[in-house]
Design an enzyme around this catalytic site. Structure first.
Site, PDB file in Angstrom:
ATOM      1  N   ASP A 371       0.665  -1.230   0.085  1.00  0.00           N
ATOM      2  CA  ASP A 371      -0.001  -0.117  -0.170  1.00  0.00           C
ATOM      3  C   ASP A 371       1.048   1.409   0.052  1.00  0.00           C
ATOM      4  OD1 ASP A 371      -2.562   1.941   1.151  1.00  0.00           O
ATOM      5  OD2 ASP A 371      -3.218   0.021   0.747  1.00  0.00           O
ATOM      6  N   LYS A 481      -4.024  -1.756  -6.593  1.00  0.00           N
ATOM      7  CA  LYS A 481      -5.260  -0.950  -5.840  1.00  0.00           C
ATOM      8  C   LYS A 481      -5.245   0.368  -6.271  1.00  0.00           C
ATOM      9  CE  LYS A 481      -6.413   0.209  -1.258  1.00  0.00           C
ATOM     10  NZ  LYS A 481      -5.979   0.006   0.366  1.00  0.00           N
ATOM     11  N   ASP A 483      -6.586   4.063  -5.972  1.00  0.00           N
ATOM     12  CA  ASP A 483      -6.998   4.654  -4.717  1.00  0.00           C
ATOM     13  C   ASP A 483      -7.387   6.263  -5.339  1.00  0.00           C
ATOM     14  OD1 ASP A 483      -8.256   5.235  -2.554  1.00  0.00           O
ATOM     15  OD2 ASP A 483      -6.282   4.882  -1.307  1.00  0.00           O
ATOM     16  N   ASP A 553     -13.167   2.278   4.391  1.00  0.00           N
ATOM     17  CA  ASP A 553     -11.819   2.388   5.117  1.00  0.00           C
ATOM     18  C   ASP A 553     -12.317   1.727   6.648  1.00  0.00           C
ATOM     19  OD1 ASP A 553     -10.440   3.002   3.280  1.00  0.00           O
ATOM     20  OD2 ASP A 553     -10.108   5.128   3.783  1.00  0.00           O
TER      21      ASP A 553
HETATM   22  C1  GLA Z   1      -6.801   5.394   1.561  1.00  0.00           C
HETATM   23  C2  GLA Z   1      -7.508   3.855   1.356  1.00  0.00           C
HETATM   24  C3  GLA Z   1      -6.687   3.116   2.409  1.00  0.00           C
HETATM   25  C4  GLA Z   1      -5.080   3.340   2.359  1.00  0.00           C
HETATM   26  C5  GLA Z   1      -4.833   4.736   2.178  1.00  0.00           C
HETATM   27  C6  GLA Z   1      -3.482   4.981   1.719  1.00  0.00           C
HETATM   28  O1  GLA Z   1      -7.264   6.020   2.742  1.00  0.00           O
HETATM   29  O2  GLA Z   1      -8.676   4.132   1.313  1.00  0.00           O
HETATM   30  O3  GLA Z   1      -7.231   1.911   2.182  1.00  0.00           O
HETATM   31  O4  GLA Z   1      -4.806   2.868   0.959  1.00  0.00           O
HETATM   32  O5  GLA Z   1      -5.583   5.549   1.480  1.00  0.00           O
HETATM   33  O6  GLA Z   1      -2.926   6.078   2.135  1.00  0.00           O
END
Ligand code: GLA
Length: 733
Positions: A371, A481, A483, A553
Site C-alpha cells: 500500500d 489498488k 485509490d 476504510d
Molecule cells: C486510503 C485508502 C486506504 C489506504 C490509504 C493509504 O485511505 O482507503 O485503504 O490505502 O488511502 O494512504
C-alpha cells in the site's frame, strides 16, 4: 406479437413491446408524434395493449380532444417516455436545450426507429456487455425537433435472461448554430402510480451504503452527488418497491447508472400521485456546448424489474455485473491478500515486506499488496503524489526485486497507486503547477495535503497513463489498488473557454474511463481494485474496469456486516473485499474476537490487513483453519447466489447464505453483535435450496431434508457471549 422476440413493434397500435424472461416494457407513439410510456412490470404475453393509451390517461373528462394536433393540447396529463423542457408538462424534463437566441423550448416528435440484434454502444463509456450470443436486442428510437434541428436517439438494449433493460440517449445538433445542453437524463419513466417505497444506500466515509427506506410523497425526492465522484454519501443505486414487496416476494424496480461522477436520481410525485422516475448526470454541475454537427451521449442506465422481491432484484444485478467485469479474469477466484496499510502504514521496506510475507505464506495468504509509502519521499501523507518512482532507500532492489523475492516464496505482488492526485510537495507540482483542477487566481483547497489532477486535459491523462505503465511494465505486479482520496473542488482550468467550464466534471469522469479502459486492455491479466477512501466510488461504472472494490476504510467487523448487507442490494459479493484487521479496530476502536472478524470477512473476498508478526500461536492456528475452509469454499462464496436472511439494520443479529447454482451446496452465516438476555426466538430459515434434496452439514454430519432447512430452519446459536458468529456449510448427498 412474436413471443420469442425480445423486442416487437406492433405497427397497428404504434407500440414497442420490450420483453425479458419475466418483465415487459411498453412504449407507444401517440398520434404519430409524442412518445408515451405505457407500462413497465411483470411480463405480459397477451395481445396488444394499444387501447390502454387511446385516451388521455387522466382528467379525460376535462379535455375534449387532447390530441397533439389540437392547439389546446396539454402535455401535463400524459405519461412520457422522454419529457422535454418548456412545454405544458410542468414535471421535471429529461432534456433541456437552449438555442443560440436564448430560448429553451424543446419539442421532440417520433421520427423513426430501428430494431437489431446486439448493441451499438458508446465505446468510450462503461456499458453492459454487447456480446451477440446472449440474445441481446436493441431498439433505437429517433425523436426529432424539426424547428430546432435537434435529434434525440433513445437507445434500449434488452437482456432477457437477466430481466434488465439498459437505456441511454444521444442528442445531435444538426443545425448550423450552437446549442447549450442544460440537462439530459439517461432514463425517464412515468409510472401511473406513485405509491411506492424508495430504498437507497446512504452514509458517509466509514459508514457507507446503509439502507434507508422512505415512502414517496408529493413533490420531488432525490439522491445525488455533486462531489465529482459518485460518493460515500449517496450510492448511485435505488429501488422502488410496490406495496407488499418483501425480501423474497413482490414487485420492485431497480435503477443504477454506469457512471462514477455527479449523478442525480429523482422521483417526482405529481398532482395526480403519479411518479416520474429519472436517472442521469447531475445538472447542478453540468452544461454542454454543442457546436453544429456535434452530439452528446449520456451514461447508461441499468434498469431491472423483479417480481421476486428485493432478493430477486439483487440476484439479477449480481449476475449481470459479474458477466460485465473485465473478461479475462472475471471468472477467476479472487486471491487472499495481505494489504500492508494497517500493518505498516507508511513504514514499508523490502525487509519488512519479506518478513511479513513469510508469515503470510505460512497462514495461506497468496498476494501481498504494497500500500502507500513505497514511492517518492512518502513517509506520511504530506508529499509525493504524482512522483510514482520507487523509493530506493526503502526498496533497494526496486519493485522488480521485491516481486522476484515474493515469487520465490510463491506469493504475488500488488501495488497501491493514487494516480488522479498531485501533492503540492512533489516534483510534478514544481514542473506542472497548473495540472490540478483550479480556478485561476483563487485558492486551491488541499484535502489530505493533496490536489486533484485535471483529467479533462489530454496531457494530464497521457502523463498518468505513462507513469502507471512505467510502474507495471516488467515489474511482475499482478494487482493494482487504484485509490482516490478526495472530492473535486475548484472545478475549473485555464484551458477550456468560459462556456465550457461547466463540462469539466463530466470530462473528468470520461477522462478517467479513457485511462482505465486503456490500462485494462493493455494488462488483461492484472487485477484492478477500486478504492476511493473506501467506498467513495463504489458504483456500476467502476465495476466495468475493476473486478473488486474496497468498500470502506472502516474495517471493524460489525460495521462491515452492515456495509456488506447494504452493498449487496445491487453489487455482487465477488466485488466486495473484506480484511481481517487487528483490535481495538483502528477506526472505531471496538474489539471483536478474531474468529468473528474472520467469519465476517469471509462473506466476500477474504484478506488481511494487520501486523501478522503480532499473532500468537493459537491465533495463527485459528487463521490457518479458517483460511483452509475459505479456500475450499471460495468459488461457492464468490460465485454463488446470495440470499439475505436477517438484516443487521433491524437489530442485534444478521444472517445470510450463498448457494451454488445447482443447489447442491450452500454456506450460511449467522452473527450476533452483543450478548442480550432472552432475545426473541427465531429459526434461520434457508432459501434457494432444493426441497427434494437431502443436505449434510459438513461440521456435524447431520443430514437435513431441504424442505426442513427451508421451512423449519436452523436453530440460532444461543451461547451467551458478545460477537457470536457461526458458519455452516452443507452439501447435497
Ligand atoms: C486510503 C485508502 C486506504 C489506504 C490509504 C493509504 O485511505 O482507503 O485503504 O490505502 O488511502 O494512504
Amino acid at each position: 406479437m412474436d413471443n420469442k422476440n425480445p423486442i416487437n413493434y406492433l405497427e397497428e397500435d404504434a407500440i414497442f413491446h420490450l420483453r425479458t424472461n419475466r418483465s415487459s416494457y411498453v412504449i407507444k407513439v401517440q398520434s404519430n408524434s409524442y412518445l408515451i410510456h405505457v407500462y413497465w412490470g411483470k411480463r405480459i404475453d397477451g395481445g396488444s395493449i394499444g387501447w390502454y393509451c387511446e385516451a388521455p390517461y387522466r382528467r379525460q373528462n376535462r379535455i375534449e380532444n387532447n390530441s397533439p394536433d389540437n392547439p389546446g393540447y396539454t402535455s401535463e396529463f400524459w405519461p412520457y417516455e422522454y419529457p422535454v423542457f418548456g412545454s405544458s408538462d410542468f414535471r421535471p424534463p429529461a432534456i433541456n436545450i437552449t438555442n443560440s437566441e436564448g430560448y429553451s423550448l424543446n419539442d421532440l416528435k417520433y421520427k423513426s426507429h430501428r430494431i437489431y440484434k446486439g448493441k451499438n454502444r458508446n465505446k468510450n463509456m462503461p456499458s453492459l456487455m454487447e456480446d451477440n450470443d446472449k440474445n441481446i436486442y436493441s431498439l433505437e428510437i429517433i425523436l426529432d425537433d424539426k424547428p430546432e434541428q435537434v435529434q434525440v436517439e433513445l437507445l434500449y438494449t434488452v437482456y432477457p435472461e437477466y430481466d434488465i433493460i439498459t437505456r441511454s440517449s444521444r442528442v445531435d445538433n444538426y443545425s448550423d448554430k450552437p446549442k447549450v445542453l442544460n440537462e439530459i437524463m439517461s432514463s425517464s419513466i412515468d409510472f401511473k402510480d406513485g405509491q411506492m417505497t424508495m430504498v437507497q444506500l446512504s452514509g458517509t466515509n466509514l459508514r457507507e451504503n446503509h439502507i434507508i427506506e422512505r415512502e414517496l410523497t408529493a413533490g420531488t425526492t432525490s439522491i445525488e452527488s455533486t462531489r465529482g465522484i459518485s460518493s460515500h454519501v449517496q450510492n448511485p443505486f435505488f429501488a422502488l418497491k410496490r406495496k407488499g414487496c418483501t425480501e423474497n416476494n413482490g414487485e420492485v424496480f431497480g435503477h443504477t447508472l454506469m457512471y462514477s461522477g455527479n449523478f442525480v436520481y429523482r422521483v417526482h410525485i405529481d398532482q395526480y400521485s403519479s411518479a416520474r422516475v429519472q436517472t442521469g448526470i447531475n445538472k447542478d454541475t453540468f452544461t454542454w456546448l454543442m457546436e453544429p454537427g456535434k452530439s452528446f451521449m449520456t451514461p447508461e442506465a441499468v434498469l431491472c424489474f423483479s417480481d421476486e422481491g428485493m432478493n430477486g432484484l439483487s440476484r439479477r444485478y449480481h449476475k449481470v455485473f459479474r458477466e460485465m467485469m473485465p473478461q479475462k479474469i472475471r471468472k477467476e477466484e479472487r486471491q487472499i491478500a495481505l494489504n500492508t496499510w494497517e500493518a505498516c502504514y507508511f513504514d514499508v521496506s523490502h525487509k519488512r515486506i519479506i518478513e511479513l510475507a513469510e508469515r503470510a505464506k505460512q497462514i495461506g495468504i497468496e498476494l501481498i499488496v504494497l500500500d502507500d509509502g513505497w514511492f517518492g519521499k512518502r513517509n506520511d501523507d504530506s508529499s509525493s503524489l504524482g512522483d510514482w518512482d520507487i523509493n530506493l532507500s526503502k526498496f533497494p532492489h526496486g519493485l522488480n526485486g521485491l516481486s522476484k523475492d515474493l515469487k520465490k516464496m510463491g506469493l504475488n505482488l500488488g501495488i497501491w497507486l493514487e494516480p488522479e492526485m498531485i501533492s503540492p510537495k512533489s516534483n510534478l507540482y514544481k514542473l506542472q503547477p497548473d495540472w490540478c483542477l483550479h480556478i485561476p487566481g483563487k485558492k486551491r483547497t488541499e484535502w489530505r495535503n493533496q490536489l486533484v489532477l485535471d483529467l479533462s486535459r489530454v496531457d494530464v491523462r497521457q502523463y498518468i497513463y505513462k507513469k502507471v505503465l512505467e510502474v507495471l511494465d516488467n515489474s511482475g505486479i499482478s494487482y493494482v489498488k487504484w485509490d482516490m482520496n478526495r472530492r473535486l473542488t475548484e472545478v475549473g482550468n485555464s484551458i477550456l473557454p468560459p462556456e465550457r467550464q461547466a463540462e469539466i466534471t463530466h470530462r473528468y469522469t470520461a477522462g478517467l474511463y479513457e485511462i482505465l479502459g486503456k490500462l485494462v486492455r493493455k494488462f488483461p491479466s492484472v487485477t484492478f481494485e477500486n478504492c476511493a477512501s473506501g467506498g467513495g466510488r463504489f458504483d456500476a461504472g467502476m465495476l466495468y474496469y475493476f473486478t473488486q472494490a474496497w468498500p470502506s476504510d472502516n474495517t471493524d467487523a460489525i460495521s462491515r456486516l452492515k456495509i456488506f448487507y447494504g452493498s449487496s442490494l445491487c453489487y455482487p459479493i465477488n466485488n466486495f473485499i473484506s480484511h481481517v484487521t487487528s483490535v481495538p479496530n483502528h477506526q472505531i476502536k471496538r474489539s471483536t474476537p478474531l474468529s468473528f472478524r474472520i467469519d465476517a470477512a469471509m462473506t466476500g473476498i477474504l484478506g488481511f490487513e494487520m501486523d501478522l508478526m503480532d499473532l500468537k500461536p493459537d491465533e495463527i492456528d485459528l487463521i490457518i483453519n479458517k483460511v483452509e475452509f475459505y479456500k475450499a469454499h471460495r468459488s461457492l462464496i464468490q460465485f454463488g447466489t446470495l440470499y439475505r436472511i436477517k438484516s443487521p439494520f433491524e437489530g442485534n443479529q444478521a444472517a445470510w447464505m450463498v448457494t451454488s447454482e445447482d443447489k447442491t451446496r450452500c454456506i450460511v452465516w449467522f452473527f450476533r453483535f452483543h450478548s442480550e438476555a432472552e432475545e426473541a426466538y427465531w429459526n434461520i430459515r434457508l432459501t434457494g435450496l432444493d426441497i427434494e434434496k437431502q443436505y449434510k452439514c459438513e461440521a456435524t454430519d447431520i443430514i437435513y431434508p431441504g424442505d426442513v432447512l427451508m421451512n423449519v430452519g436452523l436453530n440460532v446459536p444461543w451461547k451467551q457471549e458478545d460477537c457470536l458468529s457461526h458458519v455452516w456449510s452443507f452439501f447435497a448427498i
